[in-house]
Structure formats: structure tokens, C-alpha cells
Write a protein that holds these residues in place. Structure first.
Motif, PDB file in Angstrom:
ATOM      1  N   GLN A   1       0.812  -1.213   0.000  1.00  0.00           N
ATOM      2  CA  GLN A   1       0.000   0.000   0.000  1.00  0.00           C
ATOM      3  C   GLN A   1       0.852   1.271   0.000  1.00  0.00           C
ATOM      4  O   GLN A   1       0.374   2.330  -0.424  1.00  0.00           O
ATOM      5  N   ASN A   2       2.096   1.171   0.461  1.00  0.00           N
ATOM      6  CA  ASN A   2       2.958   2.349   0.491  1.00  0.00           C
ATOM      7  C   ASN A   2       3.570   2.661  -0.874  1.00  0.00           C
ATOM      8  O   ASN A   2       3.995   3.791  -1.114  1.00  0.00           O
ATOM      9  N   GLY A   3       3.651   1.661  -1.748  1.00  0.00           N
ATOM     10  CA  GLY A   3       4.088   1.890  -3.115  1.00  0.00           C
ATOM     11  C   GLY A   3       5.548   2.244  -3.291  1.00  0.00           C
ATOM     12  O   GLY A   3       5.898   3.010  -4.210  1.00  0.00           O
ATOM     13  N   TYR A   4       6.441   1.716  -2.439  1.00  0.00           N
ATOM     14  CA  TYR A   4       7.866   1.977  -2.610  1.00  0.00           C
ATOM     15  C   TYR A   4       8.411   1.151  -3.778  1.00  0.00           C
ATOM     16  O   TYR A   4       8.075  -0.024  -3.937  1.00  0.00           O
ATOM     17  N   THR A   5       9.284   1.763  -4.545  1.00  0.00           N
ATOM     18  CA  THR A   5       9.967   1.031  -5.609  1.00  0.00           C
ATOM     19  C   THR A   5      11.157   0.292  -5.019  1.00  0.00           C
ATOM     20  O   THR A   5      11.585   0.554  -3.895  1.00  0.00           O
ATOM     21  N   ASP A   6      11.704  -0.624  -5.829  1.00  0.00           N
ATOM     22  CA  ASP A   6      12.867  -1.383  -5.349  1.00  0.00           C
ATOM     23  C   ASP A   6      14.050  -0.464  -5.083  1.00  0.00           C
ATOM     24  O   ASP A   6      14.818  -0.674  -4.123  1.00  0.00           O
ATOM     25  N   ALA A   7      14.230   0.557  -5.898  1.00  0.00           N
ATOM     26  CA  ALA A   7      15.339   1.492  -5.694  1.00  0.00           C
ATOM     27  C   ALA A   7      15.162   2.285  -4.405  1.00  0.00           C
ATOM     28  O   ALA A   7      16.126   2.512  -3.651  1.00  0.00           O
ATOM     29  N   GLU A   8      13.923   2.688  -4.128  1.00  0.00           N
ATOM     30  CA  GLU A   8      13.666   3.434  -2.908  1.00  0.00           C
ATOM     31  C   GLU A   8      13.850   2.540  -1.674  1.00  0.00           C
ATOM     32  O   GLU A   8      14.389   2.981  -0.653  1.00  0.00           O
ATOM     33  N   LYS A   9      13.427   1.278  -1.780  1.00  0.00           N
ATOM     34  CA  LYS A   9      13.642   0.355  -0.676  1.00  0.00           C
ATOM     35  C   LYS A   9      15.131   0.167  -0.393  1.00  0.00           C
ATOM     36  O   LYS A   9      15.574   0.191   0.760  1.00  0.00           O
ATOM     37  N   ALA A  10      15.906  -0.004  -1.459  1.00  0.00           N
ATOM     38  CA  ALA A  10      17.348  -0.190  -1.288  1.00  0.00           C
ATOM     39  C   ALA A  10      17.991   1.053  -0.683  1.00  0.00           C
ATOM     40  O   ALA A  10      18.906   0.957   0.151  1.00  0.00           O
ATOM     41  N   GLN A  11      17.515   2.235  -1.085  1.00  0.00           N
ATOM     42  CA  GLN A  11      18.075   3.469  -0.561  1.00  0.00           C
ATOM     43  C   GLN A  11      17.790   3.627   0.936  1.00  0.00           C
ATOM     44  O   GLN A  11      18.675   4.014   1.709  1.00  0.00           O
ATOM     45  N   VAL A  12      16.570   3.301   1.361  1.00  0.00           N
ATOM     46  CA  VAL A  12      16.216   3.414   2.777  1.00  0.00           C
ATOM     47  C   VAL A  12      16.980   2.391   3.605  1.00  0.00           C
ATOM     48  O   VAL A  12      17.489   2.704   4.692  1.00  0.00           O
ATOM     49  N   ARG A  13      17.077   1.157   3.105  1.00  0.00           N
ATOM     50  CA  ARG A  13      17.821   0.127   3.851  1.00  0.00           C
ATOM     51  C   ARG A  13      19.295   0.497   3.960  1.00  0.00           C
ATOM     52  O   ARG A  13      19.927   0.250   5.000  1.00  0.00           O
ATOM     53  N   ALA A  14      19.844   1.085   2.909  1.00  0.00           N
ATOM     54  CA  ALA A  14      21.244   1.498   2.960  1.00  0.00           C
ATOM     55  C   ALA A  14      21.454   2.633   3.955  1.00  0.00           C
ATOM     56  O   ALA A  14      22.481   2.701   4.646  1.00  0.00           O
ATOM     57  N   PHE A  15      20.463   3.536   4.052  1.00  0.00           N
ATOM     58  CA  PHE A  15      20.571   4.649   5.001  1.00  0.00           C
ATOM     59  C   PHE A  15      20.629   4.132   6.438  1.00  0.00           C
ATOM     60  O   PHE A  15      21.393   4.650   7.263  1.00  0.00           O
ATOM     61  N   HIS A  16      19.854   3.120   6.749  1.00  0.00           N
ATOM     62  CA  HIS A  16      19.847   2.552   8.100  1.00  0.00           C
ATOM     63  C   HIS A  16      20.870   1.430   8.276  1.00  0.00           C
ATOM     64  O   HIS A  16      20.951   0.842   9.369  1.00  0.00           O
ATOM     65  N   GLY A  17      21.646   1.118   7.238  1.00  0.00           N
ATOM     66  CA  GLY A  17      22.680   0.098   7.348  1.00  0.00           C
ATOM     67  C   GLY A  17      22.165  -1.316   7.348  1.00  0.00           C
ATOM     68  O   GLY A  17      22.886  -2.247   7.710  1.00  0.00           O
TER      69      GLY A  17
END
Length: 339
Positions: free
Chosen positions: A65-81
Motif C-alpha cells: 500500500q505504500n508503493g515503494y519502488t525497489d530502488a527506494e527500498k534499497a536506498q532506505v535500507r542502505a541509510f539505516h545500514g
């Protein structure tokens, strides 16, 4: 006499200096061991939390439902390590913690230090007040057990620790609220940070904790009272109160101080229930919210902080031992042994 006494002064000064040096070496060694224990506790808690599946970031990213793309998911996970191997995350987290950087809350996006800083004063006030009250209650019970004559009243005093220990603190808290807050109006349930609310919340923690201290203190006083020096003091006609203060108190402090350090963990653990009962916002409340939301950085910092406090208090007790009992001074031997 002056020629004989003159060399004694340098020897006495050298003995004091040597004792101070040995004590400083002992203190440094124990401090180093305490730091190692805290670091190991951090590593253990980190690995345990890393093994728990799921976190709020991944749950939010994977929600369609949040509609995150794979690139956005990878970017957020990378930000939090979260994209790094666990061991690399551990090394980075340990290095940041050594510099005082505890990370960011996954649920509120606030620095973990800010979350804990807002909650620590309330918990410190509660824990310190509870520990002081517990020591005072235990000291009163211990001294009363020695000064009261043998009879029903003395037996009642000696049975109170067992009664306190068997009563859960949530029941004590509810009784105090019903009688003292609702019935007598001695403190307000609305203002949880007031002095009256803090004292009675601390009393909820102190009553069961004081039982353990009192049991050890009473037993130590009884053992000291059976020694020859105590019987000689009584035979000389000294008042019982003076015998307790001058001859029984100091030998009974070592086991009592040990128990005081050990019950600190119970005080910190009991703060969660007590803060919930009295509506206080402390570290216990932070831990409860972090567990329910799987906020790993906050939970890691709170658990390690509790462990660090426990280790530091026990370190202080270890450093206090040689000061309370000369027989435990590091590196010292009796005169007969040295000769």
C-alpha cells in the motif's frame, strides 16, 4: 627515643604510599574488566536482536500500500545500514557507540540519545529514591532486630522481610494508590513527576527490595553478635545500641553492601511495572514501546544502558570492599606473615 622513632616515619610513609599504589592498580584493573564486560554485553545484545526477524522499516517498505519502488527500498535500507552483513553492522554500531552515537529510532526517526535523555531523569529519580528507601527500611529492621528484647515484637520484625519479599510490587503499588492517593489524597495521580508521586512510586519498589537487604543484614548482625568481641563488649556493660554501632555494624556491612549492588538489577527491572502503574514516562516505558514496535536501536541502547549501570554499581562496590575491611586490602599481609 627520637633516634629510634625517626626511621619509623619513612617506613610508615612508604607503607601508605605502597598501599595507595596497589589500590590504584587494583582499581584500574577492575575498571578495565568492567569496560570489557560492557562491550561484551553490547555485542551479545546486538547479536540477539539481529537474530529477531522483522523490523518496522522492512515492514513499512514491504507493505504494497505504500508503493515503494525497489530502488527506494534499497536506498532506505542502505541509510539505516540494513543492507550490510550482520558482523559489519556490529562493528559499525560498536564504533559509533564508543563515540556516543547510538543511532536513530526506527519508529520515530529521532536520535536514540534524545529518546533516552528525555526518559533517564525520571527513571534515575525513581531508582535512586527506591534504593535509598530500601536501605533505610532494611537498616531499621536490622537494628530493631538487635535492640528489641526477645519476644513477639522481635519475632514480628524478623518476619517482615519474608512478608515484603512475598508481596508483588504491583499489588503494593495498587494499595498505595487506593489508600494514599484516592483515600487520603497525599499525592496526585495526574502529576506523575511530583515529589510525592515519586516517593510513593519508589516505596512500591523499595518494600520488596528492602526484604533481601534486611535478611542479609539481620543474619550478618546475628553472626557478629556471636563473636567474642561482641560478648566482651556486652560483659563490660556497654549499652546494646553502642555495641551495635561500634562493634556489630562494620563487620556486617560487607555482605549487606554486596546485596545492595545485586538488587539494583531488580530495581531497574521493577521500574517498568512501577512506571506503568503510576503513569511515569521513564526508561521502562521506552523499552516497552521499543519492544512493541521492534525499534532495535532504542531497545539495544536501553538494554545496554541498564547493563552498564549494573556493572558500574558493582564496580563501585568492589572498590569499596578494601576500604570497609582492612583484611581485603590488595597486597597486604599480616605482620606475622611478613616477618
Amino acid at each position: 627515643m627520637s633516634a629510634t622513632a625517626a626511621p619509623a616515619r619513612p617506613r610508615a610513609a612508604a607503607r601508605v604510599s605502597g598501599t595507595a599504589g596497589r589500590y590504584a592498580s587494583f582499581a584500574l584493573r577492575r575498571t578495565g574488566q568492567a569496560l570489557v564486560v560492557i562491550a561484551l554485553a553490547y555485542v551479545l545484545v546486538f547479536l540477539v536482536l539481529a537474530a529477531i526477524p522483522g523490523d518496522p522499516i522492512s515492514a513499512q517498505l514491504d507493505n504494497p500500500q505504500n508503493g515503494y519502488t525497489d530502488a527506494e527500498k534499497a536506498q532506505v535500507r542502505a541509510f539505516h545500514g540494513l543492507d550490510r552483513p550482520v558482523l559489519l553492522q556490529l562493528l559499525v554500531s560498536l564504533g559509533n557507540a564508543a563515540r556516543g552515537q547510538l543511532g536513530t529510532s526506527l519508529s520515530t526517526a529521532q536520535p536514540v540519545t534524545d529518546v533516552l535523555t528525555a526518559a533517564i531523569p525520571s527513571t534515575i529519580a525513581l531508582a535512586v529514591t527506591a534504593l535509598v528507601l530500601a536501605v533505610l527500611i532494611a537498616a531499621a529492621l536490622g537494628v530493631a532486630s538487635r535492640l528489641l528484647p526477645t519476644g513477639p515484637l522481635n519475632s514480628l520484625v524478623r518476619s517482615l522481610p519474608a512478608l515484603f519479599l512475598s508481596t508483588p510490587n504491583f499489588l503494593i503499588g495498587l494499595v498505595l494508590i487506593q489508600v494514599l492517593a484516592v483515600g487520603l489524597g497525599l499525592f496526585s495521580l495526574v502529576d506523575a513527576g511530583s515529589a510525592g508521586s515519586t516517593v510513593f512510586a519508589a516505596l512500591t519498589l523499595a518494600i520488596p527490595v528492602s526484604a533481601q537487604i534486611a535478611q542479609v543484614f539481620i543474619t550478618a548482625l546475628d553472626e557478629s553478635a556471636g563473636q567474642d568481641y561482641a560478648e566482651v563488649a556486652l560483659a563490660r556493660g556497654l549499652p546494646p545500641a553502642q555495641v551495635v554501632v561500634r562493634h556489630l555494624l562494620r563487620p556486617s556491612l560487607l555482605p549487606t553492601v554486596t546485596v545492595v549492588g545485586l538488587v539494583l538489577g531488580e530495581v531497574l527491572g521493577g521500574s517498568l511495572i512501577t512506571e506503568t502503574i503510576f503513569g511515569r514516562a521513564g526508561v521502562g516505558t521506552v523499552v516497552q514501546k521499543a519492544v512493541s514496535s521492534q525499534d532495535v536501536p532504542v531497545l539495544l541502547a536501553a538494554v545496554v544502558l541498564s547493563a552498564a549501570v549494573f556493572v558500574v554499581v558493582n564496580l563501585m562496590i568492589d572498590l569499596l570492599y578494601p576500604l570497609l575491611d582492612p583484611r581485603l586490602r590488595v597486597g597486604e599481609q599480616p605482620e606475622a606473615t611478613r616477618s
